[in-house]
Design an enzyme around this catalytic site. Structure first.
Site, PDB file in Angstrom:
ATOM      1  N   GLY A  43       1.005  -1.501   0.392  1.00  0.00           N
ATOM      2  CA  GLY A  43       0.712   0.017   0.263  1.00  0.00           C
ATOM      3  C   GLY A  43       0.834   1.171  -0.179  1.00  0.00           C
ATOM      4  O   GLY A  43       2.340   1.439   0.380  1.00  0.00           O
ATOM      5  N   GLN A  48       3.032  10.239   0.574  1.00  0.00           N
ATOM      6  CA  GLN A  48       4.437   9.486   0.981  1.00  0.00           C
ATOM      7  C   GLN A  48       5.191   9.911   0.119  1.00  0.00           C
ATOM      8  O   GLN A  48       6.488   9.248   0.408  1.00  0.00           O
ATOM      9  CB  GLN A  48       3.780   7.957   1.556  1.00  0.00           C
ATOM     10  N   LEU A  97       5.977   1.756   4.260  1.00  0.00           N
ATOM     11  CA  LEU A  97       6.814   2.255   4.287  1.00  0.00           C
ATOM     12  C   LEU A  97       7.726   3.656   4.533  1.00  0.00           C
ATOM     13  O   LEU A  97       9.319   4.479   4.408  1.00  0.00           O
ATOM     14  CB  LEU A  97       7.057   2.727   2.479  1.00  0.00           C
ATOM     15  N   HIS A 138      -5.138   1.894   6.749  1.00  0.00           N
ATOM     16  CA  HIS A 138      -4.002   2.685   6.833  1.00  0.00           C
ATOM     17  C   HIS A 138      -3.749   3.910   6.370  1.00  0.00           C
ATOM     18  O   HIS A 138      -3.209   4.137   6.196  1.00  0.00           O
ATOM     19  CB  HIS A 138      -2.774   1.211   7.154  1.00  0.00           C
ATOM     20  N   GLU A 139      -3.702   2.930   4.794  1.00  0.00           N
ATOM     21  CA  GLU A 139      -3.325   4.184   3.415  1.00  0.00           C
ATOM     22  C   GLU A 139      -4.694   5.394   3.373  1.00  0.00           C
ATOM     23  O   GLU A 139      -3.836   6.484   3.667  1.00  0.00           O
ATOM     24  CB  GLU A 139      -3.556   3.826   2.113  1.00  0.00           C
ATOM     25  N   HIS A 142      -3.275   7.763   6.387  1.00  0.00           N
ATOM     26  CA  HIS A 142      -2.281   8.583   5.407  1.00  0.00           C
ATOM     27  C   HIS A 142      -2.892  10.192   5.073  1.00  0.00           C
ATOM     28  O   HIS A 142      -2.572  10.691   5.163  1.00  0.00           O
ATOM     29  CB  HIS A 142      -1.736   7.398   4.848  1.00  0.00           C
TER      30      HIS A 142
HETATM   31 CO    CO Z   1       2.120   3.882   5.876  1.00  0.00          CO
END
Ligand code: CO
Length: 165
Positions: A43, A48, A97, A138-139, A142
């Protein structure tokens, strides 16, 4: 694309809704898919890679299934929104990441339903359970400037405080 690592300030900025799916947005989606694959992630959210827009790349099913050509993954989702969340939760290992080498046990809803636009601007609905549900949560977090470390209990947070400047 270069991955922004914590504590890069872009990770703490709320991402903007995408108003129109321009060729630039499609290109961003393709670049993100490529970067996700290159970094062996499952993901990736646009902040990011330094872009504060509501777009994520996700790998929701196993490579084996991809080989079977279900045509479902990996994919990009634009303006994704969680429309339903199970009350039932699950704790499992999670990485990011933007936090290389950090693996944490994070509590998430076991099932979610997500609505988004695909790369062609078509509305898609996704019902996910287990790991795919975890990836989506999770994504999408973000995009709302929430990082997985924010989902820790206070005791766990205390244990990794040196990583959280
Ligand atoms: Co992340």
């Amino acid at each position: 694309m270069e991955i922004k690592k914590y504590p890069d300030p872009i990770l703490r900025k709320k991402a903007k809704e995408i108003k129109e799916i321009t060729p630039e947005v499609k290109e961003l989606g393709l670049d993100m898919l490529e970067t996700m694959k290159e970094k062996e992630g499952i993901g990736l959210a646009a902040p990011q890679v330094g872009i504060s827009q509501r777009i994520i790349a996700v790998q929701l099913i196993s490579e084996r299934t991809v080989e079977e050509k279900t045509g479902k993954a990996p994919q990009i989702l634009i303006n994704p929104k969680i429309i339903k969340k199970s009350r039932e939760t699950e704790i499992d290992k999670e990485g990011c990441l933007s936090f290389p080498g950090l693996w944490l046990q994070i509590k998430r809803a076991k099932k979610v339903e997500v609505r988004a636009l695909n790369k062609d601007g078509k509305e898609v609905g996704i019902a996910a359970e287990g790991l795919p549900a975890r990836i989506l949560q999770h994504e999408i977090d973000h995009l709302d400037n929430i990082l997985f470390v924010d989902r820790l209990g206070w005791l766990q947070r205390l244990k990794i405080r040196r990583r959280l400047k």
